[in-house]
Design a protein around this motif. Sequence first.
Motif, PDB file in Angstrom:
ATOM      1  N   LEU A  88       0.833  -1.191   0.000  1.00 19.44           N
ATOM      2  CA  LEU A  88       0.000   0.000   0.000  1.00 19.44           C
ATOM      3  C   LEU A  88       0.873   1.248   0.000  1.00 19.44           C
ATOM      4  O   LEU A  88       1.990   1.241   0.508  1.00 19.44           O
ATOM      5  N   SER A  89       0.339   2.311  -0.563  1.00 17.09           N
ATOM      6  CA  SER A  89       1.085   3.558  -0.656  1.00 17.09           C
ATOM      7  C   SER A  89       1.342   4.127   0.740  1.00 17.09           C
ATOM      8  O   SER A  89       0.469   4.083   1.618  1.00 17.09           O
ATOM      9  N   GLU A  90       2.537   4.665   0.935  1.00 18.25           N
ATOM     10  CA  GLU A  90       2.912   5.280   2.206  1.00 18.25           C
ATOM     11  C   GLU A  90       3.275   6.747   1.991  1.00 18.25           C
ATOM     12  O   GLU A  90       3.852   7.114   0.966  1.00 18.25           O
ATOM     13  N   ARG A  91       2.927   7.557   2.959  1.00 17.99           N
ATOM     14  CA  ARG A  91       3.235   8.982   2.887  1.00 17.99           C
ATOM     15  C   ARG A  91       4.665   9.217   3.344  1.00 17.99           C
ATOM     16  O   ARG A  91       5.056   8.832   4.448  1.00 17.99           O
ATOM     17  N   LYS A  92       5.458   9.860   2.489  1.00 17.12           N
ATOM     18  CA  LYS A  92       6.860  10.114   2.802  1.00 17.12           C
ATOM     19  C   LYS A  92       7.064  11.451   3.510  1.00 17.12           C
ATOM     20  O   LYS A  92       7.882  11.561   4.414  1.00 17.12           O
ATOM     21  N   ALA A  93       6.318  12.489   3.112  1.00 20.13           N
ATOM     22  CA  ALA A  93       6.499  13.818   3.696  1.00 20.13           C
ATOM     23  C   ALA A  93       5.913  13.873   5.103  1.00 20.13           C
ATOM     24  O   ALA A  93       5.010  13.105   5.458  1.00 20.13           O
ATOM     25  N   THR A  94       6.413  14.808   5.903  1.00 18.82           N
ATOM     26  CA  THR A  94       5.946  14.969   7.280  1.00 18.82           C
ATOM     27  C   THR A  94       5.290  16.329   7.516  1.00 18.82           C
ATOM     28  O   THR A  94       4.960  16.661   8.653  1.00 18.82           O
ATOM     29  N   ARG A  95       5.087  17.115   6.455  1.00 19.20           N
ATOM     30  CA  ARG A  95       4.489  18.431   6.621  1.00 19.20           C
ATOM     31  C   ARG A  95       3.011  18.321   6.995  1.00 19.20           C
ATOM     32  O   ARG A  95       2.356  17.317   6.734  1.00 19.20           O
ATOM     33  N   THR A  96       2.497  19.399   7.579  1.00 17.41           N
ATOM     34  CA  THR A  96       1.099  19.433   7.999  1.00 17.41           C
ATOM     35  C   THR A  96       0.189  19.553   6.787  1.00 17.41           C
ATOM     36  O   THR A  96       0.440  20.344   5.872  1.00 17.41           O
ATOM     37  N   VAL A  97      -0.868  18.767   6.774  1.00 19.03           N
ATOM     38  CA  VAL A  97      -1.827  18.771   5.671  1.00 19.03           C
ATOM     39  C   VAL A  97      -3.226  18.955   6.240  1.00 19.03           C
ATOM     40  O   VAL A  97      -3.461  18.737   7.433  1.00 19.03           O
ATOM     41  N   PRO A  98      -4.203  19.361   5.410  1.00 15.34           N
ATOM     42  CA  PRO A  98      -5.576  19.511   5.904  1.00 15.34           C
ATOM     43  C   PRO A  98      -6.155  18.177   6.372  1.00 15.34           C
ATOM     44  O   PRO A  98      -5.608  17.103   6.111  1.00 15.34           O
ATOM     45  N   ILE A  99      -7.277  18.262   7.059  1.00 16.93           N
ATOM     46  CA  ILE A  99      -7.973  17.058   7.514  1.00 16.93           C
ATOM     47  C   ILE A  99      -8.293  16.180   6.305  1.00 16.93           C
ATOM     48  O   ILE A  99      -8.744  16.668   5.264  1.00 16.93           O
ATOM     49  N   SER A 100      -8.075  14.893   6.456  1.00 23.67           N
ATOM     50  CA  SER A 100      -8.146  13.986   5.310  1.00 23.67           C
ATOM     51  C   SER A 100      -9.440  13.182   5.230  1.00 23.67           C
ATOM     52  O   SER A 100      -9.496  12.158   4.558  1.00 23.67           O
ATOM     53  N   ASP A 101     -10.494  13.615   5.943  1.00 28.88           N
ATOM     54  CA  ASP A 101     -11.768  12.905   5.882  1.00 28.88           C
ATOM     55  C   ASP A 101     -12.290  12.874   4.445  1.00 28.88           C
ATOM     56  O   ASP A 101     -12.121  13.839   3.687  1.00 28.88           O
ATOM     57  N   VAL A 102     -12.930  11.777   4.078  1.00 28.93           N
ATOM     58  CA  VAL A 102     -13.425  11.610   2.711  1.00 28.93           C
ATOM     59  C   VAL A 102     -14.881  11.180   2.728  1.00 28.93           C
ATOM     60  O   VAL A 102     -15.386  10.651   3.726  1.00 28.93           O
ATOM     61  N   VAL A 103     -15.543  11.417   1.606  1.00 26.98           N
ATOM     62  CA  VAL A 103     -16.920  10.962   1.394  1.00 26.98           C
ATOM     63  C   VAL A 103     -16.934  10.078   0.160  1.00 26.98           C
ATOM     64  O   VAL A 103     -16.393  10.458  -0.884  1.00 26.98           O
ATOM     65  N   ILE A 104     -17.548   8.918   0.280  1.00 28.90           N
ATOM     66  CA  ILE A 104     -17.731   8.008  -0.859  1.00 28.90           C
ATOM     67  C   ILE A 104     -19.211   7.960  -1.184  1.00 28.90           C
ATOM     68  O   ILE A 104     -20.034   7.646  -0.316  1.00 28.90           O
ATOM     69  N   ASN A 105     -19.553   8.285  -2.410  1.00 36.75           N
ATOM     70  CA  ASN A 105     -20.938   8.235  -2.869  1.00 36.75           C
ATOM     71  C   ASN A 105     -21.117   7.058  -3.816  1.00 36.75           C
ATOM     72  O   ASN A 105     -20.454   6.977  -4.850  1.00 36.75           O
ATOM     73  N   TYR A 106     -22.010   6.147  -3.455  1.00 32.68           N
ATOM     74  CA  TYR A 106     -22.284   4.976  -4.285  1.00 32.68           C
ATOM     75  C   TYR A 106     -23.441   5.272  -5.235  1.00 32.68           C
ATOM     76  O   TYR A 106     -24.285   6.147  -4.963  1.00 32.68           O
ATOM     77  N   PRO A 107     -23.511   4.562  -6.352  1.00 24.63           N
ATOM     78  CA  PRO A 107     -24.508   4.894  -7.378  1.00 24.63           C
ATOM     79  C   PRO A 107     -25.949   4.711  -6.946  1.00 24.63           C
ATOM     80  O   PRO A 107     -26.847   5.278  -7.553  1.00 24.63           O
ATOM     81  N   HIS A 108     -26.210   3.903  -5.902  1.00 28.78           N
ATOM     82  CA  HIS A 108     -27.594   3.710  -5.456  1.00 28.78           C
ATOM     83  C   HIS A 108     -27.978   4.692  -4.357  1.00 28.78           C
ATOM     84  O   HIS A 108     -28.946   4.470  -3.627  1.00 28.78           O
ATOM     85  N   GLY A 109     -27.225   5.790  -4.253  1.00 23.37           N
ATOM     86  CA  GLY A 109     -27.586   6.850  -3.325  1.00 23.37           C
ATOM     87  C   GLY A 109     -27.057   6.685  -1.923  1.00 23.37           C
ATOM     88  O   GLY A 109     -27.461   7.426  -1.026  1.00 23.37           O
TER      89      GLY A 109
END
Length: 352
Positions: free
Chosen positions: A139-160
């Motif tokens: 799996l991909s790993e993050r190399k940088a250590t700088r501060t980033v925005p909140i990484s919360d995500v939304v997944i929308n499925y086709p059936h709503g």
Amino acid sequence: MEIFNLISSVCLNDSTQQLPKSLVPSLADNEIVRISTCYKIRVDDSTGVNYIAHLLHDGDSLPPYSVRCERISKINFPEEVKARALGPTTLLAFLGCAMSCALLALSIHLQDGMALLATILLSFLSTLVGIGSRWRLVLSERKATRTVPISDVVINYPHGAFVIVKCGEDVARSLYWAPEECKYYRSTRSYRLISLIGTLILMFGVICLGNATINVQLGYAASYIILNAAYWIVAALPQRWNWDLRCYNRVPEPCQGGEKNKSFTTALWKAIAISGTTKWVRVAGIAPVTDAWDMWLRKAAQVIKDEPCTLDDKTGLLKLPDWDPEEYLSTAHTEINAADIDRAENAGGAMV
């Protein structure tokens, strides 16, 4: 001669094709959006939600118009994501080994030398193919250590259905923003050499089996029928049963009213309330582009700004703002339609 041509063509194709570089993703037409920056990944029929992420969220079990909120974190576990040691595919391996031993015993009992050679060659062939195509998941790993925005995500499925994921940047990058990689233990050249040896073993195995007694040939036929049925059964089982996902800690965060909703409008409102913003809705193109829906989104943004979604200490549920999204959308449509009628009448009067 035709059987040898068929075997040669199949093995030639197998030796020249490229090994897959990543796992097959979910084929659902989904939208993945980072809430903080509204960065979007368009997921069409050729890609999809990353395979491991889809297994973690169990997206296939989501009812229409459902909303689920989950918090995912990575724990200090000795192993990364890997195949489960005692999963359904392991049972298939034990079943195939048991059948090879049974055929070997049958060949010795019948004193059939050709059958004995066929069993040894064909049994060794599957082991050889496994050695040549052995791989591990990276799996991909993050190399940088700088501060980033909140990484919360939304997944929308086709059936709503919606899945709101609260996670850190390391988890988001490994599960959503970069595809998994299959790291092979053998090089492409070694794989093709092993395929060549496997071709020869297969051809000699078929020759030996063709000269075996009818009883052993019937035993082979029964074995392959049973194995074929077993593989179909395992393929129908949930794919997550084959994977060890203990390195990820998945904690559901239930919200008021449960996961199921009666309509897409209610589901969208609940997802907006949990995420705390409406920006991702337009970026992902989830809501219709109309004046009424624009009015609805502005009102939804104002509601969650005045009354954010909070955690009820008594029930342990996320408490949603007191607002009826269905009623307001109907009001918005009524007002927009009335305004359109007035404009049309005014335009008609001006023309007269």
